[in-house]
Design a protein around this motif. Structure first.
Motif, short mmCIF file in Angstrom:
data_model
loop_
_atom_site.label_atom_id
_atom_site.label_comp_id
_atom_site.label_asym_id
_atom_site.label_seq_id
_atom_site.Cartn_x
_atom_site.Cartn_y
_atom_site.Cartn_z
N MET A 1 10.81 -3.22 9.26
CA MET A 1 11.53 -1.97 9.09
C MET A 1 12.45 -2.03 7.89
N SER A 2 12.46 -1.01 7.11
CA SER A 2 13.43 -0.91 6.03
C SER A 2 14.45 0.12 6.41
N SER A 3 15.69 -0.07 5.97
CA SER A 3 16.73 0.91 6.26
C SER A 3 17.67 0.97 5.08
N GLY A 4 18.32 2.11 4.93
CA GLY A 4 19.24 2.23 3.83
C GLY A 4 20.21 3.35 4.06
N ARG B 1 24.75 7.96 8.35
CA ARG B 1 23.76 7.03 7.82
C ARG B 1 22.35 7.49 8.15
N THR B 2 21.38 6.85 7.51
CA THR B 2 19.98 7.19 7.72
C THR B 2 19.17 5.92 7.90
N ILE B 3 18.31 5.90 8.92
CA ILE B 3 17.40 4.79 9.15
C ILE B 3 15.99 5.22 8.76
N ALA B 4 15.35 4.44 7.91
CA ALA B 4 13.95 4.68 7.56
C ALA B 4 13.09 4.05 8.65
N SER B 5 12.55 4.88 9.53
CA SER B 5 11.85 4.40 10.71
C SER B 5 10.35 4.27 10.48
N LYS B 6 9.74 3.33 11.19
CA LYS B 6 8.28 3.17 11.14
C LYS B 6 7.59 3.88 12.30
N LYS C 1 2.61 14.69 14.23
CA LYS C 1 1.80 15.83 13.83
C LYS C 1 2.62 17.07 13.48
N ILE C 2 3.94 16.99 13.55
CA ILE C 2 4.76 18.19 13.41
C ILE C 2 5.67 18.15 12.19
N GLY C 3 5.40 17.25 11.26
CA GLY C 3 6.13 17.24 10.00
C GLY C 3 7.50 16.61 10.03
N LEU C 4 7.78 15.77 11.02
CA LEU C 4 9.08 15.11 11.08
C LEU C 4 9.20 14.04 10.01
N SER C 5 10.37 13.96 9.40
CA SER C 5 10.63 12.91 8.43
C SER C 5 10.86 11.59 9.16
N PRO C 6 10.34 10.47 8.62
CA PRO C 6 10.64 9.16 9.21
C PRO C 6 12.07 8.70 8.95
N ASP C 7 12.78 9.42 8.09
CA ASP C 7 14.19 9.10 7.83
C ASP C 7 15.06 9.78 8.88
N ARG C 8 15.61 8.99 9.79
CA ARG C 8 16.32 9.52 10.94
C ARG C 8 17.83 9.39 10.76
N ALA C 9 18.52 10.49 10.96
CA ALA C 9 19.96 10.55 10.73
C ALA C 9 20.75 10.06 11.93
N MET D 1 14.51 4.04 19.52
CA MET D 1 15.81 3.75 20.11
C MET D 1 16.00 2.25 20.34
N VAL D 2 15.03 1.63 21.00
CA VAL D 2 15.24 0.25 21.46
C VAL D 2 14.91 -0.80 20.41
N SER D 3 13.99 -0.48 19.48
CA SER D 3 13.59 -1.52 18.53
C SER D 3 14.14 -1.30 17.11
N GLU D 4 14.70 -0.12 16.85
CA GLU D 4 15.25 0.14 15.52
C GLU D 4 16.72 0.55 15.56
N LEU D 5 17.05 1.60 16.31
CA LEU D 5 18.41 2.12 16.26
C LEU D 5 19.43 1.10 16.78
N VAL D 6 19.23 0.60 17.98
CA VAL D 6 20.21 -0.35 18.54
C VAL D 6 20.30 -1.62 17.69
N PRO D 7 19.17 -2.24 17.30
CA PRO D 7 19.29 -3.41 16.42
C PRO D 7 19.97 -3.11 15.09
N TYR D 8 19.73 -1.91 14.53
CA TYR D 8 20.37 -1.54 13.26
C TYR D 8 21.89 -1.48 13.43
N ILE D 9 22.34 -0.86 14.51
CA ILE D 9 23.78 -0.77 14.75
C ILE D 9 24.39 -2.16 14.92
#
Length: 352
Positions: free
Chosen positions: A1-4, A33-38, A44-52, A135-143
């Motif tokens: 995962m990359s984040s910035g 902040r923004t997490i670049a999520s994988k 299918k609905i056009g969501l950005s992988p960059d999550r605020a 939530m469990v594999s990106e957001l919490v570890p990022y925090i």
């Protein structure tokens, strides 16, 4: 995962920082902040992988070295990570609660779990993205990597407002190794209501929709399409990308038995209790509440029934039905976040 860090701001929350330069180094602040999520590449609905995300840091965070427990607050339908601060004045509420000693110093995280139709419902979906995994594999570890947290379940709580309350209970049920205590404000989707689920949407509108925008003409159709995208997803069935669990035939509602069973088993939290009761018993604290004057009585009925189902399986919890309506008493200086939610976490979180 990359984040910035692609966005950064200070949200005032009632404190005039420019007028108080001497306090700037020690005042609380909220980072954007923004997490670049994988986990959203396939949606299918056009969501950005960059999550605020928005992160509340208590006064003195920048000048100290201590570590803090973390509370994740999940938003309601149509809300984003900034709604707590821009609409509900959450920073001032958190500041006041800490100043009054209602809770010790904590880090509080709000993330954007919204979709074009309102909410992700906090589950993995081949249509909207893998929100639980995020939530469990990106957001919490990022925090935990980015801030001075106490990175253990005992020091990590999750709360939520209405649909966010649904998500808080779901995460607590499935991940007691990550979240040690949960508080759900007026959760929805805890179980069956008085009116059947398929009695809510406009089935003519859903069957004739040519885009996601079409279903927004009716609020229940919009909300239930979001529910179907989470629990009855069909990536190959544009434009709604769902399997509809009912249809109108000669003016009569015809319900698909198998799809309705799948929907209820996935969406209703009370259906999850048998599988996750032992996980709930591991929690340090579990509370939910609801306003008895909610204009949609289904929410009142289902929360009462949910409490009884927890009793059937011997799960310890606190539940409160209070005099109030749909979220009207959650925020502000005398709201339930101040008087109930934060004191609950003060009791159940492990502080440094």
């Amino acid at each position: 995962m990359s984040s910035g860090l692609t966005r950064f701001s200070f949200l005032s929350g009632g404190l005039a920082f420019a007028a108080l330069p001497a306090l700037a180094a020690t005042a609380s602040r909220t980072e954007a902040r923004t997490i670049a999520s994988k986990h959203f590449i396939h949606n299918k609905i056009g969501l950005s992988p960059d999550r605020a995300i928005s992160v509340y840091l208590p006064a003195g965070y920048d000048t100290g070295k201590q570590r803090y427990p973390v509370i994740y607050i999940l938003p309601n339908l149509f809300d984003t990570d900034t709604t707590l601060f821009a609409t509900y004045g959450a920073q001032a509420v958190f500041d006041a609660a800490i100043t009054k000693g209602l809770i010790g110093e904590v880090i509080i995280v709000s993330a954007d779990f919204s979709t074009p139709l309102g909410s992700s419902l906090y589950v993995n979906s081949p249509v909207t993205g893998n929100w639980e995994d995020y939530m469990v594999s990106e957001l919490v570890p990022y925090i935990d990597r980015t801030y001075r947290t106490l990175p253990a379940a005992a020091s990590r709580g999750v709360a939520g407002d209405r649909m966010g309350g649904h998500g808080a209970i779901r995460f607590g049920m499935k991940h007691p190794d990550m979240f040690g205590s949960i508080y759900a404000l007026h959760p929805v989707g805890t179980g069956n209501g008085v009116q059947i689920m398929q009695g809510r949407p406009n089935w003519d509108l859903l069957s004739q929709a040519t885009s996601l925008e079409d279903v927004k003409a009716d609020i229940f159709s919009q909300i239930f399409t979001a529910i179907y995208q989470a629990h009855l997803p069909n990536p190959g069935k544009a434009p709604l990308f769902v399997d509809l669990p009912a249809k109108k035939v000669n003016g009569e509602l015809v319900i698909d038995t198998a799809l309705t069973a799948k929907l209820q088993d996935g969406f209703f939290l009370e259906r999850m209790i048998p599988a996750y009761a032992d996980n709930l018993k591991r929690l340090r604290g579990f509370k939910f509440d609801w306003g008895r004057n909610d204009g949609n009585f289904d929410h009142v009925y289902s929360n009462q029934a949910f409490a009884h189902k927890l009793d059937e399986f011997g799960v310890a919890y606190e539940a409160e039905e209070y005099r109030g309506s749909w979220g009207e008493r959650h925020w502000g200086p005398n709201g339930r976040v101040m008087t109930d939610v934060l004191p609950f976490f003060a009791q159940h979180l492990a502080f440094a």
